[in-house]
Design an enzyme around this catalytic site. Structure first.
Site, short mmCIF file in Angstrom:
data_model
loop_
_atom_site.label_atom_id
_atom_site.label_comp_id
_atom_site.label_asym_id
_atom_site.label_seq_id
_atom_site.Cartn_x
_atom_site.Cartn_y
_atom_site.Cartn_z
N LYS A 1 48.25 52.18 48.22
CA LYS A 1 47.99 52.11 46.79
C LYS A 1 46.81 52.70 46.02
CE LYS A 1 47.69 48.44 43.91
NZ LYS A 1 46.79 48.56 42.84
N ASN A 2 45.66 52.11 46.24
CA ASN A 2 44.35 52.19 45.54
C ASN A 2 43.69 53.63 46.14
OD1 ASN A 2 44.97 50.02 44.20
ND2 ASN A 2 43.44 48.61 45.46
N ARG A 35 45.65 50.06 34.45
CA ARG A 35 44.23 50.21 34.37
C ARG A 35 43.90 51.76 34.99
NH1 ARG A 35 39.95 48.13 33.05
NH2 ARG A 35 38.21 48.92 34.04
N CYS A 54 43.03 42.70 32.14
CA CYS A 54 44.44 42.28 32.68
C CYS A 54 44.15 40.86 33.07
CB CYS A 54 44.77 43.05 33.86
SG CYS A 54 43.77 42.93 35.26
N ARG A 71 37.28 43.55 32.54
CA ARG A 71 37.26 44.85 33.33
C ARG A 71 36.82 45.70 32.38
NH1 ARG A 71 42.48 45.18 37.04
NH2 ARG A 71 41.00 46.44 38.42
N PRO A 72 35.59 45.98 32.01
CA PRO A 72 34.93 46.98 30.93
C PRO A 72 34.82 48.03 31.60
CG PRO A 72 33.26 45.55 31.63
CD PRO A 72 34.59 44.85 32.38
N MET A 73 34.43 49.29 31.28
CA MET A 73 34.25 50.71 31.58
C MET A 73 32.95 51.22 31.26
SD MET A 73 37.65 53.06 30.73
CE MET A 73 36.98 54.35 31.44
N ASP A 74 32.03 50.24 30.95
CA ASP A 74 30.63 50.52 30.78
C ASP A 74 29.93 51.64 31.85
OD1 ASP A 74 28.70 48.08 32.04
OD2 ASP A 74 30.78 48.05 32.29
N ASP A 123 40.90 41.37 46.95
CA ASP A 123 42.42 41.58 46.82
C ASP A 123 43.25 40.77 47.91
OD1 ASP A 123 42.30 45.29 45.76
OD2 ASP A 123 41.88 43.38 44.80
N ARG A 157 54.40 46.53 42.26
CA ARG A 157 53.16 47.43 41.87
C ARG A 157 52.56 47.72 43.03
NH1 ARG A 157 49.59 45.69 36.80
NH2 ARG A 157 48.72 47.88 37.30
C1 EPZ Z 1 39.73 48.48 41.92
O1 EPZ Z 1 39.75 48.14 40.74
C2 EPZ Z 1 40.98 48.36 42.50
N1 EPZ Z 1 42.07 48.89 41.89
C3 EPZ Z 1 41.22 46.56 42.66
O2 EPZ Z 1 42.75 46.52 43.18
C4 EPZ Z 1 40.27 45.90 43.23
O3 EPZ Z 1 40.29 44.59 42.97
C5 EPZ Z 1 39.05 46.30 42.66
O4 EPZ Z 1 38.68 47.63 42.91
C6 EPZ Z 1 37.78 45.72 43.52
O5 EPZ Z 1 37.89 46.01 44.77
C7 EPZ Z 1 42.18 50.28 42.33
O6 EPZ Z 1 41.67 50.87 43.16
C8 EPZ Z 1 43.36 50.83 41.31
P1 EPZ Z 1 35.90 47.60 39.98
P2 EPZ Z 1 38.45 48.70 39.80
O7 EPZ Z 1 35.61 48.66 39.29
O8 EPZ Z 1 38.28 49.86 40.07
C9 EPZ Z 1 33.38 45.16 36.77
C10 EPZ Z 1 44.75 45.42 43.42
O9 EPZ Z 1 45.06 44.38 43.53
N2 EPZ Z 1 32.99 46.63 36.10
O10 EPZ Z 1 35.17 47.89 41.47
O11 EPZ Z 1 38.69 48.46 38.17
C11 EPZ Z 1 34.77 44.63 36.69
O12 EPZ Z 1 35.07 44.19 35.43
C12 EPZ Z 1 43.56 45.80 42.27
O13 EPZ Z 1 45.14 46.30 44.13
C13 EPZ Z 1 32.15 46.54 35.11
O14 EPZ Z 1 31.77 45.25 34.61
O15 EPZ Z 1 37.30 47.60 40.16
C14 EPZ Z 1 34.79 43.92 37.86
O16 EPZ Z 1 34.53 42.39 37.71
C15 EPZ Z 1 43.28 44.64 41.62
N3 EPZ Z 1 31.96 47.63 34.62
C16 EPZ Z 1 34.04 44.41 38.95
O17 EPZ Z 1 33.04 45.37 38.40
C17 EPZ Z 1 32.74 48.78 35.01
O18 EPZ Z 1 32.41 49.91 34.10
C18 EPZ Z 1 34.75 45.30 39.96
O19 EPZ Z 1 35.55 46.06 39.35
C19 EPZ Z 1 33.58 48.80 35.91
C20 EPZ Z 1 33.59 47.57 36.72
#
Ligand code: EPZ
Length: 421
Positions: free
Chosen positions: A22-23, A92, A116, A121-124, A304, A396
């Site tokens: 999926k990811n 997302r 969620c 989950r910010p996008m900074d 996960d 999902r």
């Molecule tokens: C990916 O999400 C996966 N989703 C998630 O899987 C997975 O849990 C996660 O990576 C961590 O391994 C997909 O690939 C579609 P991150 P992503 O950006 O990219 C913080 C599932 O169950 N952060 O690595 O959104 C954020 O809030 C899903 O299949 C910032 O602060 O994860 C989090 O605490 C759930 N600022 C941490 O980093 C940012 O700009 C990790 O987030 C981006 C992230």
């Protein structure tokens, strides 16, 4: 609202073949927007998230054909730059179109994905990356809009190895002028699959799988054919199912290296795991031992898999300490497991799990995808019947979940209708 009705206690055995990741597909589909040609992707799982991403691409003007597990994406006629609120709220990962759209069309507009149930989950980190590559970013009225005449290569060091930010920045840098160096990058296998997909389309990317990735911008990209890597989290989920059910199961279509941290931890509980080229054999014939684990970015223990292995700890011998380092709100399954008789205490980002001999069947509700799969695992070993509600969350991320479980001998039914209990 569909639910699962599960009767626990059946011994499971046999072979299960897993689906594509999926990811991985959720970043490779947006990457198709970078191509002026046609992208053919194989082993695409039929998941509700994948159908949402198909709709995102179609609302941008791409033509998408999805038959069986093959998706053909033609982005030669992209006409829009905007992803509506309705879709970003559903999923997302729709924010992963920002990099490709900015890189190829110099524009992108998407509604703020927001948080969620597992965290804010910010996008900074994504936006800081886009700005470093020369994009102007405007955030207002619930939308993020990016503009750039032509992105320019640059040096970016992430504060945290975010998977999504790494993927978005790689895709943005692909058609940028010059070279981009991305430091403290995420190392997940999905990033390597993305690099392989893009390189077979004509890009020049090196270093995926390490924390330094180098992207040399190219002028344009053509057609490609690609097969998605197997789903390592689905693999971890079935590994846990085999471990908790004292069974002998062969899990087919996985890459063991993608799952090393989970295999190592489950082995520590006393389960035998034999790795083969494309699969693993799991033999569990005694009560498992409690172990401690912390979730970390890859190659550490994946967040996960936290909920699923917590269920294993809930019926193991002794006490386990589980630390969730990635998301601030990922213990929503704990209250539901307590309804089934689990003994779990939450202290901030740490859970103390005291193993009990037996769980008992109950009516439980799913709050998110992985919490849902954990409740199904609990239902498979609990005494009596368990009803798992809101299984749309599970759809999902798990393709043909109940069919695969029934193939191993589980008693699980999908039912619908408004009757609550
Ligand atoms: C990916 O999400 C996966 N989703 C998630 O899987 C997975 O849990 C996660 O990576 C961590 O391994 C997909 O690939 C579609 P991150 P992503 O950006 O990219 C913080 C599932 O169950 N952060 O690595 O959104 C954020 O809030 C899903 O299949 C910032 O602060 O994860 C989090 O605490 C759930 N600022 C941490 O980093 C940012 O700009 C990790 O987030 C981006 C992230």
């Amino acid at each position: 609202m569909e639910k699962y009705v599960i009767v626990g206690g059946n011994s499971l055995s046999g072979k299960v073949r897993l689906s594509g990741g999926k990811n991985s597909v959720l970043t490779i589909l947006p990457a198709c927007l970078l191509s002026k040609g046609v992208c053919t992707i194989h082993d695409v799982p039929r998941l509700s998230d994948v159908f949402v991403m198909k709709e995102v691409l179609e609302c941008l003007g791409a033509r998408v054909d999805f038959s069986g597990n093959t998706m053909v994406v033609d982005s030669s006629q992209v006409t829009s730059i905007e992803v509506p609120d309705r879709l970003t709220r559903l999923m997302r990962a729709s924010n992963l179109v920002m990099g490709p759209m900015l890189s190829r069309f110099g524009q992108a507009k998407l509604a703020y994905p927001g948080g969620c149930s597992i965290g804010s989950r910010p996008m900074d980190q994504h936006l800081r990356g886009m700005k470093t590559l020369g994009a102007q970013i405007i955030e207002k009225h619930g939308y993020i809009e990016g503009k750039a005449t032509k992105l320019q290569g640059g040096e970016i060091c992430l504060d945290f190895p975010s998977v999504g930010a790494t993927e978005n920045i790689i895709m943005a840098a692909t058609l940028a002028k010059g070279t981009t160096i991305l430091r403290n990058a995420a190392r997940e296998p999905e990033i390597v699959d993305l690099q392989n997909f893009l390189n077979s389309m004509g890009t020049k990317i090196k270093g995926a799988g390490t924390d330094i990735i180098r992207i040399e911008g190219v002028r344009e990209l053509g057609s490609v054919e690609h097969t998605i890597i197997p789903d390592r989290i689905e693999a971890g989920t079935f590994l846990t199912i085999a471990a908790i059910n004292q069974s002998d199961i062969y899990i087919d279509n996985i890459i063991p290296e993608h799952l090393e941290a989970v295999i190592a931890k489950v082995r520590e509980t006393g389960v035998e795991i034999y790795e083969e080229a494309n699969g693993i054999r799991v033999i569990s014939n005694q009560r498992t031992k409690g172990i401690d684990f912390k979730t970390m970015p890859f190659p550490g223990f994946p967040t996960d898999m936290q909920a699923q292995v917590m269920v294993l700890m809930a019926v193991s011998e002794g006490t386990s300490i589980i630390t969730e380092n990635i998301f601030e709100n990922r213990f929503k399954h704990v209250d539901e497991l307590r309804r089934m008789g689990a003994d779990i205490r939450v202290e901030g980002r740490v859970c103390i799990v005291k193993g009990v001999k037996k769980l008992s069947g109950a009516y439980v509700e799913t709050s998110d995808l992985r919490a849902g799969s954990a409740l199904v695992i609990a239902g498979l070993v609990a005494e009596g019947a368990t009803v798992v509600a809101n299984i749309y969350h599970i759809d999902r991320g798990y393709e043909n979940f109940e069919q695969k479980l029934r193939g191993l001998g589980a008693q699980i039914l999908r039912v619908n209708g408004t009757k609550e209990r």
